[in-house]
Design a protein around this motif. Structure first.
Motif, short mmCIF file in Angstrom:
data_model
loop_
_atom_site.label_atom_id
_atom_site.label_comp_id
_atom_site.label_asym_id
_atom_site.label_seq_id
_atom_site.Cartn_x
_atom_site.Cartn_y
_atom_site.Cartn_z
N LEU A 179 0.86 -1.06 -0.15
CA LEU A 179 0.01 0.02 -0.24
C LEU A 179 0.97 1.21 -0.03
O LEU A 179 0.49 2.34 -0.53
N SER A 180 2.05 1.25 0.88
CA SER A 180 2.89 2.42 0.46
C SER A 180 3.54 2.43 -0.66
O SER A 180 3.43 3.71 -1.34
N THR A 181 3.85 1.53 -1.42
CA THR A 181 4.41 1.55 -2.75
C THR A 181 3.24 1.78 -3.71
O THR A 181 3.48 2.80 -4.83
N PHE A 182 2.05 1.45 -3.47
CA PHE A 182 0.97 2.10 -4.25
C PHE A 182 0.91 3.41 -4.22
O PHE A 182 0.31 4.26 -4.99
N ILE A 183 0.78 4.09 -3.04
CA ILE A 183 0.49 5.42 -2.86
C ILE A 183 1.53 6.29 -3.50
O ILE A 183 1.28 7.18 -4.28
N VAL A 184 3.07 5.67 -3.49
CA VAL A 184 3.96 6.56 -4.39
C VAL A 184 3.73 6.54 -5.81
O VAL A 184 3.72 7.17 -6.34
N ALA A 185 3.25 5.24 -6.25
CA ALA A 185 2.98 5.05 -7.84
C ALA A 185 1.74 6.01 -8.05
O ALA A 185 2.04 6.72 -9.24
N THR A 186 0.75 6.01 -7.34
CA THR A 186 -0.52 6.86 -7.59
C THR A 186 0.07 8.39 -7.60
O THR A 186 -0.44 9.17 -8.30
N TRP A 187 0.94 8.78 -6.59
CA TRP A 187 1.54 9.89 -6.65
C TRP A 187 2.17 10.59 -7.97
O TRP A 187 1.80 11.19 -8.62
N ARG A 188 3.07 9.56 -8.43
CA ARG A 188 3.98 9.86 -9.46
C ARG A 188 2.88 9.84 -10.97
O ARG A 188 3.21 10.55 -11.72
N MET A 189 2.06 8.78 -10.63
CA MET A 189 0.90 8.94 -12.00
C MET A 189 0.23 10.31 -11.92
O MET A 189 -0.05 10.68 -13.08
N ARG A 190 -0.07 10.83 -10.98
CA ARG A 190 -1.11 12.08 -10.84
C ARG A 190 0.00 13.17 -11.50
O ARG A 190 -0.48 14.35 -12.08
N VAL A 191 1.31 13.12 -11.22
CA VAL A 191 2.34 14.15 -11.50
C VAL A 191 2.37 14.10 -13.16
O VAL A 191 2.63 14.95 -13.87
#
Length: 235
Positions: free
Chosen positions: A51-63
């Protein structure tokens, strides 16, 4: 079949940004595993890591103005076709695992044995004949299965592919690299477990590209594989 996503994601001048995304993502993916909360147990810690990695991936996707739907988390157009793809993936995985079992002892390199079955009690508890424990932990197992497909096939494969978008073999490189990372993450050595996980990830990556980049056939197949594995520990 190439991904139909936003122009901002596809621009060549974003190669540096994509590289930074991958460095951040992989760093968090491995470093977060150094955090282990003993009171939570293995499965809960595994979900915390994913879930921590998922949050990071989602953050970079939004960028990059990319959504999970863009990467394949969208409603399948044909449910029966999706299930058919899932069954085909399962068959290919089983055949590949059987083939690997046949040849692994004859390979000219030394491979560490798989100790995951012996470690199961320390990870999941004593599952032998314990159906109540099985039912209680399966939701976490299935959620973890889904997250792995989102992260490894959805995010990582696409980001690596776009990073090498100037080369002819970008997709091949991405499929292979995500499989290597997936295998290594499951066992930090050159072992039967890491190779088996890598082979499964390789099949999943190829299937993702060939079957229209929809994540649902992979998620279904992955959930079934892990369910069978857990059943094996109960029986």
């Amino acid at each position: 079949m190439k991904l139909n996503i936003t122009t901002a994601y596809s621009k060549p001048n974003n190669i540096k940004g994509l590289f930074i995304d991958i460095i951040i993502y992989i760093s968090v993916m491995f470093l977060i595993r150094e955090v282990y909360i003993s009171k939570l147990g293995f499965l809960a810690n595994g979900l915390f890591w994913s879930l921590s990695t998922f949050i990071v991936a989602t953050w970079r996707m939004r960028v990059r103005n990319v959504t999970w739907k863009d990467l394949g988390l969208r409603k399948p157009k044909n449910i029966l076709k999706t299930l058919g793809f899932s069954i085909l993936i399962l068959v290919l995985v089983v055949i590949s695992m059987i083939a690997f079992e046949i040849i692994k002892d004859n390979l000219p390199i030394s491979i560490a044995p798989d100790t995951s079955f012996e470690d199961a009690t320390s990870k999941f508890g004593n599952l032998k004949g314990n159906w109540l424990l099985f039912v209680s932990i399966m939701p976490m197992v299935l959620l973890e299965s889904m997250l792995e497909e989102l992260l490894d096939r959805g995010f990582l494969l696409n980001w690596i592919e776009r990073l090498f978008s100037s080369t002819t073999f970008a997709t091949i490189i991405a499929v292979i690299l995500q499989a290597v990372i997936f295998g290594f993450r499951h066992s930090y050595d050159f072992s039967v477990r890491s190779i088996s996980a890598g082979i499964i990830a390789l099949i999943m990556g190829i299937a993702y590209v060939k079957f229209g980049r929809n994540l649902w056939p992979l998620i279904i197949a992955h959930c079934i594989l892990n369910t069978i594995s857990m059943f094996d520990r109960v029986l």
